[in-house]
Design an enzyme around this catalytic site. Sequence first.
Site, PDB file in Angstrom:
ATOM      1  N   ASP A  32     -24.564  53.609  20.693  1.00  0.00           N
ATOM      2  CA  ASP A  32     -25.277  53.291  19.456  1.00  0.00           C
ATOM      3  C   ASP A  32     -26.437  54.260  19.235  1.00  0.00           C
ATOM      4  OD1 ASP A  32     -23.577  51.210  19.100  1.00  0.00           O
ATOM      5  OD2 ASP A  32     -25.028  49.623  19.539  1.00  0.00           O
ATOM      6  N   ASP A  36     -26.884  56.492  15.971  1.00  0.00           N
ATOM      7  CA  ASP A  36     -28.089  56.347  15.139  1.00  0.00           C
ATOM      8  C   ASP A  36     -28.780  57.689  14.926  1.00  0.00           C
ATOM      9  OD1 ASP A  36     -27.702  53.650  14.855  1.00  0.00           O
ATOM     10  OD2 ASP A  36     -29.113  53.076  16.435  1.00  0.00           O
ATOM     11  N   SER A  80     -24.762  44.926   4.769  1.00  0.00           N
ATOM     12  CA  SER A  80     -25.279  45.489   6.012  1.00  0.00           C
ATOM     13  C   SER A  80     -26.799  45.354   5.977  1.00  0.00           C
ATOM     14  CB  SER A  80     -24.854  46.953   6.123  1.00  0.00           C
ATOM     15  OG  SER A  80     -25.229  47.468   7.373  1.00  0.00           O
ATOM     16  N   GLU A 111     -35.195  36.630  13.900  1.00  0.00           N
ATOM     17  CA  GLU A 111     -34.087  36.062  14.667  1.00  0.00           C
ATOM     18  C   GLU A 111     -33.503  37.161  15.559  1.00  0.00           C
ATOM     19  OE1 GLU A 111     -31.262  34.409  11.896  1.00  0.00           O
ATOM     20  OE2 GLU A 111     -32.868  33.691  10.595  1.00  0.00           O
ATOM     21  N   LYS A 113     -30.999  39.816  16.860  1.00  0.00           N
ATOM     22  CA  LYS A 113     -29.923  40.606  16.291  1.00  0.00           C
ATOM     23  C   LYS A 113     -28.821  40.682  17.346  1.00  0.00           C
ATOM     24  CE  LYS A 113     -28.795  44.983  14.054  1.00  0.00           C
ATOM     25  NZ  LYS A 113     -27.608  45.253  14.911  1.00  0.00           N
ATOM     26  N   ASP A 115     -25.467  41.401  19.308  1.00  0.00           N
ATOM     27  CA  ASP A 115     -24.610  42.581  19.382  1.00  0.00           C
ATOM     28  C   ASP A 115     -23.180  42.131  19.643  1.00  0.00           C
ATOM     29  OD1 ASP A 115     -23.711  45.137  19.444  1.00  0.00           O
ATOM     30  OD2 ASP A 115     -24.601  45.677  21.360  1.00  0.00           O
ATOM     31  N   ARG A 134     -15.931  41.346   9.008  1.00  0.00           N
ATOM     32  CA  ARG A 134     -16.678  41.962   7.913  1.00  0.00           C
ATOM     33  C   ARG A 134     -15.821  42.959   7.133  1.00  0.00           C
ATOM     34  NH1 ARG A 134     -22.074  43.660   7.062  1.00  0.00           N
ATOM     35  NH2 ARG A 134     -22.730  43.159   9.175  1.00  0.00           N
ATOM     36  N   GLU A 168     -22.137  35.758  14.113  1.00  0.00           N
ATOM     37  CA  GLU A 168     -21.782  36.825  15.049  1.00  0.00           C
ATOM     38  C   GLU A 168     -20.972  36.243  16.190  1.00  0.00           C
ATOM     39  OE1 GLU A 168     -22.679  41.128  15.586  1.00  0.00           O
ATOM     40  OE2 GLU A 168     -22.892  39.657  13.977  1.00  0.00           O
ATOM     41  N   TYR A 216     -25.999  32.579  11.082  1.00  0.00           N
ATOM     42  CA  TYR A 216     -27.337  32.902  10.609  1.00  0.00           C
ATOM     43  C   TYR A 216     -27.451  33.096   9.104  1.00  0.00           C
ATOM     44  CZ  TYR A 216     -24.978  37.399  11.191  1.00  0.00           C
ATOM     45  OH  TYR A 216     -24.056  38.419  11.156  1.00  0.00           O
ATOM     46  N   LYS A 304     -34.521  47.795  15.557  1.00  0.00           N
ATOM     47  CA  LYS A 304     -33.653  48.127  16.688  1.00  0.00           C
ATOM     48  C   LYS A 304     -34.492  48.409  17.932  1.00  0.00           C
ATOM     49  CE  LYS A 304     -29.716  49.005  16.623  1.00  0.00           C
ATOM     50  NZ  LYS A 304     -28.852  50.036  16.055  1.00  0.00           N
ATOM     51  N   CYS A 397     -17.880  57.785  58.290  1.00  0.00           N
ATOM     52  CA  CYS A 397     -19.265  57.531  57.898  1.00  0.00           C
ATOM     53  C   CYS A 397     -19.977  58.858  57.630  1.00  0.00           C
ATOM     54  CB  CYS A 397     -19.979  56.762  59.003  1.00  0.00           C
ATOM     55  SG  CYS A 397     -21.760  56.558  58.716  1.00  0.00           S
ATOM     56  N   CYS A 400     -22.742  59.328  60.657  1.00  0.00           N
ATOM     57  CA  CYS A 400     -22.417  59.520  62.078  1.00  0.00           C
ATOM     58  C   CYS A 400     -20.996  59.992  62.334  1.00  0.00           C
ATOM     59  CB  CYS A 400     -22.672  58.224  62.844  1.00  0.00           C
ATOM     60  SG  CYS A 400     -21.508  56.894  62.437  1.00  0.00           S
ATOM     61  N   CYS A 413     -19.289  51.033  58.181  1.00  0.00           N
ATOM     62  CA  CYS A 413     -19.364  51.791  59.424  1.00  0.00           C
ATOM     63  C   CYS A 413     -19.713  50.785  60.512  1.00  0.00           C
ATOM     64  CB  CYS A 413     -20.423  52.879  59.338  1.00  0.00           C
ATOM     65  SG  CYS A 413     -20.767  53.663  60.941  1.00  0.00           S
ATOM     66  N   CYS A 419     -25.191  54.819  65.010  1.00  0.00           N
ATOM     67  CA  CYS A 419     -25.323  55.338  63.648  1.00  0.00           C
ATOM     68  C   CYS A 419     -26.794  55.168  63.278  1.00  0.00           C
ATOM     69  CB  CYS A 419     -24.415  54.580  62.680  1.00  0.00           C
ATOM     70  SG  CYS A 419     -24.463  55.230  60.995  1.00  0.00           S
TER      71      CYS A 419
END
Length: 654
Positions: A32, A36, A80, A111, A113, A115, A134, A168, A216, A304, A397, A400, A413, A419
């Site tokens: 995003d 943006d 939007s 409120e 937002k 995602d 949408r 949403e 909402y 945002k 490992c 060692c 290990c 070790c």
Amino acid sequence: MSEARERMEQLVRRLNETSYAYYVLDNPIISDMQWDQMYDELKKLESETGIVLPDSPTKKVGGEPLKSFEEHRHITRLWSLDKVQSLEELEAWIQRTEKLAEAENLQYYLEYKFDGLTLNLTYENGNLVQAATRGNGITGEAILPQARTIHSVPKAIPYKGLLEVQGECIMRLSTLEKYNKTAKEPLKNARNAAAGALRNLDPAVTASRHLDAFFYQIGTIENPPYDSQPGMLDFLRQNGFQVSPYLGSSKGRQALEECILEVEKRRSSLDWLIDGVVIKVGDYTLRERMGFTEKFPRWAVAYKFKAEECVTKLLDVTWELGRTGKLTPLAHVEPVDFYGVTVKKATLNNLGDIQRKDVAIGCDVWIRRSNDVIPEIMGRAGDPKEDEKPIEKPQICPACGSPLIERGAHLFCMNRESCRPQAVARLAHFAGREAMDIDGFSEKTAGQLYDQMGVRQPADLYTLTPMDFLMLEGFKEKKAGNLSDALEKSKHCDLDAFLFALGIPNVGRKTARDLAQHFGSLEKLKAADEASLTAIPDIGGIVAGSVIEYFSFPENNQMIERLFAAGVHPGEMHSAAEGVFSSMSIVVTGTLPTLSRKQAEDLIRSRGGNASGSVSKKTAFVVVGEDAGSKLTKAQSLGIETIDEAELLRRANS
């Protein structure tokens, strides 16, 4: 002008290409934040040149509907939101808004937002008759069978008029975590999980994701019985719709900014993804006066937050050795900027995680950063590349050279004694202040003892004398004597300190205390099963599994037996005292007027309660001080009682 137009054409082409991947294919190929940045650059060029290309995304809302779904034309257009990304940009929006409304100090509401994916529901005569995405804001995809699988979508409501409700669709983070534990192909993130499920042609796939939804906005309604944002939300609640648990309100600029910062602070504690807050003018009469642009309502804006996810390139994977001998893969990525923080490393949990996420050296990956925690790779971004190389499973490992073994999802290990890195780390942890509290012991001392005295296990420490310590660089008679005395004193320790000193994965100091109080002795803890462990407040399946696994390994039990033979005797611990808070789980949050956090929690335990570190449905009440944050918010969202310090003291002494 030709250079500017050429750049605009490049931006439009790339933005439309990535929007198609995001909205239509549900397979985003950039973050995003990156989208943006390109979008903002395009808007600036359009403003400077006065040119808006015919297919510019600045003229669009959302994406085109999939051809495999029937189209649905929304009764009322879905708009939007304009966006701002700084307090300075917000100030400019407030000034424009107040000018349009012809008023100052407007009542604003904030409120979350969310995602996820926009969901538009249509009701007639109280029944759900249609659901749609949408789409482009005018037409979307008809997804009624899929929406019916979401429990938080009401199938029937009291209101009998024509109603169109916008919300949403999301997947809770806890649901995503649970789903990925058994999934053949883990889901990359909650947003894609929700979008991919809701827009799947098979409703059974949608149902398997256990999606959720918050509502909402009402787009269409006959004779609305409200005239403000709070009134509209109350109407939704009364008709069985789930609305955001947070509704902030503000009249002044400063208070508005404080609300935004408060939400951003609690963001990481939520069980769902949010990428900002939505700010709306509350009064509907003013909204009508202010109207809409070609794309946005003038009475609302999205603020945002800083991005938590981004796409970058996986350059290499190294394997890091811990004190338990477990190897953990560490991803090295092409440096990427998360709003001022340059990230070069990210977490991969284990070999199985690498395989499930289908990542390889040279591929593009999604990484997620939350607060100051090292980012985690969520999965592959985009298609495979020709120059990719598979991430090889290590055979020995890196410290060692010993052969590795697989236990469950992890590589270990088993060379516990020779070790060096894991042995030294284990000794230092064992002697730490919150563990055996061996005063004067440090990681440097652990390294010296390993190299010069052959100390390999904690039990070896109790064979040492002051003369042995005098042979170490930096030790004189007094320091050697003090360390020897501290070792002798540590033999008589509390059970919770001993449990923490053992270094059981996922068992911190508080969890060790909870285990000690509940079981009372080491033998009872070793015999515990998952059901008895998860019955303890704040202990879930991950911690329970770690405890059971730890005591199932023979080498751990042998180490404990050697400690006992060396004279270490952890005392048994009695269950929490009986009292007014018996069997209650109580949380303390914020700064109290007179008591420290530890004093308040000790008081709770002395009265038989469990001082918990997190709020859940099992919480009896929350003690709240100044600057209380996400724990207070969660308590309020769950309807849990909150009290102050004075009330805690009154109840404790009643």
